[in-house]
Design an enzyme around this catalytic site. Structure first.
Site, mmCIF file in Angstrom:
data_model
loop_
_atom_site.group_PDB
_atom_site.id
_atom_site.type_symbol
_atom_site.label_atom_id
_atom_site.label_comp_id
_atom_site.label_asym_id
_atom_site.label_seq_id
_atom_site.Cartn_x
_atom_site.Cartn_y
_atom_site.Cartn_z
ATOM 1 N N TYR A 8 -0.540 35.862 -25.498
ATOM 2 C CA TYR A 8 -0.686 35.160 -24.444
ATOM 3 C C TYR A 8 -0.769 33.654 -24.187
ATOM 4 O O TYR A 8 -1.059 33.348 -25.275
ATOM 5 C CB TYR A 8 -1.342 35.970 -23.337
ATOM 6 C CG TYR A 8 -1.059 35.652 -21.795
ATOM 7 C CD1 TYR A 8 0.292 35.785 -21.276
ATOM 8 C CD2 TYR A 8 -1.983 34.985 -21.008
ATOM 9 C CE1 TYR A 8 0.660 35.672 -20.085
ATOM 10 C CE2 TYR A 8 -1.670 35.084 -19.698
ATOM 11 C CZ TYR A 8 -0.405 35.294 -19.245
ATOM 12 O OH TYR A 8 0.126 34.746 -17.950
ATOM 13 N N ARG A 14 -1.669 37.017 -16.167
ATOM 14 C CA ARG A 14 -1.481 38.369 -16.600
ATOM 15 C C ARG A 14 -2.068 38.884 -17.617
ATOM 16 O O ARG A 14 -2.329 40.090 -17.902
ATOM 17 C CB ARG A 14 0.062 38.530 -16.471
ATOM 18 C CG ARG A 14 0.819 38.372 -15.056
ATOM 19 C CD ARG A 14 1.239 39.572 -14.719
ATOM 20 N NE ARG A 14 2.012 39.494 -13.320
ATOM 21 C CZ ARG A 14 2.137 40.656 -12.602
ATOM 22 N NH1 ARG A 14 1.838 41.840 -13.078
ATOM 23 N NH2 ARG A 14 2.599 40.302 -11.570
ATOM 24 N N TRP A 104 2.838 30.224 -7.753
ATOM 25 C CA TRP A 104 2.833 30.260 -9.101
ATOM 26 C C TRP A 104 3.987 29.136 -9.618
ATOM 27 O O TRP A 104 3.636 28.466 -10.490
ATOM 28 C CB TRP A 104 2.994 31.552 -9.571
ATOM 29 C CG TRP A 104 1.969 32.583 -9.288
ATOM 30 C CD1 TRP A 104 1.896 33.619 -8.455
ATOM 31 C CD2 TRP A 104 0.425 32.600 -9.769
ATOM 32 N NE1 TRP A 104 0.923 34.080 -8.136
ATOM 33 C CE2 TRP A 104 -0.225 33.488 -9.083
ATOM 34 C CE3 TRP A 104 -0.292 31.771 -10.454
ATOM 35 C CZ2 TRP A 104 -1.635 33.760 -9.039
ATOM 36 C CZ3 TRP A 104 -1.427 32.129 -10.670
ATOM 37 C CH2 TRP A 104 -2.011 33.100 -10.070
#
Length: 197
Positions: A8, A14, A104
């Site tokens: 990530y 997330r 976002w």
């Protein structure tokens, strides 16, 4: 024990719920944080060209919610029966609906700041009230599940944007604190890299 690798970005986002699940279960994993500038050259390596990706013994798994449910089943964080699993999903998915109210993808920083203020001051607080009403007992499904961990991760981000956002929902505030007080999670949170998101 399987070998776990999480891919990530160097942010919470997330990927953080996945990290918190590993922390809660006390299971080791390799936390591979790909710098944003390196992502274009790494994107082709990932299923669907996106992250987070969980690699389990060399097999790459995509979609953060599916990964969370997989790990929850592996680590007994999905409730005692199918209905508890549903309640866990209900809570986590509803919180993701709340988080989608944040801007976002806005690129203009000034506009993003304005939209964030509107979200945390006007849009999101009323959305939290039903959660407060429906929460019975210490945890959403009657015992700790990934729904509670997902909520706590989302709440952590909301609190970073507006520290008093849960003042009108004390049961939710207490739930976030309860989850983050679990010893393994508290240890992880105290030592995790500091990030703005």
């Amino acid at each position: 024990m399987p070998v776990y690798k999480l891919y990530y970005f160097p942010i919470k986002g997330r990927g953080e719920v996945i990290r918190l699940i590993f922390a809660c279960a006390g299971v080791e994993f390799e936390d591979i944080r790909i710098p944003f500038e390196d992502w274009p050259s790494r994107k082709h390596e990932m299923p669907f060209g996106q992250i987070p990706i969980l690699e389990v013994d060399g097999k790459k798994m995509s979609q953060s919610s599916a990964i969370c449910r997989y790990l929850a089943r592996e680590f007994n964080l999905y409730g005692k029966d199918n209905f508890a699993g549903y309640k866990s999903d209900e809570f986590g998915d509803a919180m993701y609906d709340v988080m989608l109210k944040l801007p976002w993808t806005e690129k203009d920083e000034k506009k993003k700041e304005e939209l964030t203020k509107i979200a945390v001051n006007e849009t999101i607080p009323p959305m939290l009230l039903p959660f407060e009403e429906y929460l019975q007992g210490d945890y959403w499904a009657g015992e700790l599940t990934i729904g509670d961990i997902t909520f706590a991760s989302c709440a952590d981000h909301l609190l970073s944007l507006r520290p008093d956002i849960f003042d009108a929902t004390p049961k939710l505030k207490a739930l976030k604190e309860r989850v983050f007080s679990i010893p393994n999670i508290a240890k992880y949170v105290a030592t995790r890299p500091k990030t703005s998101m």
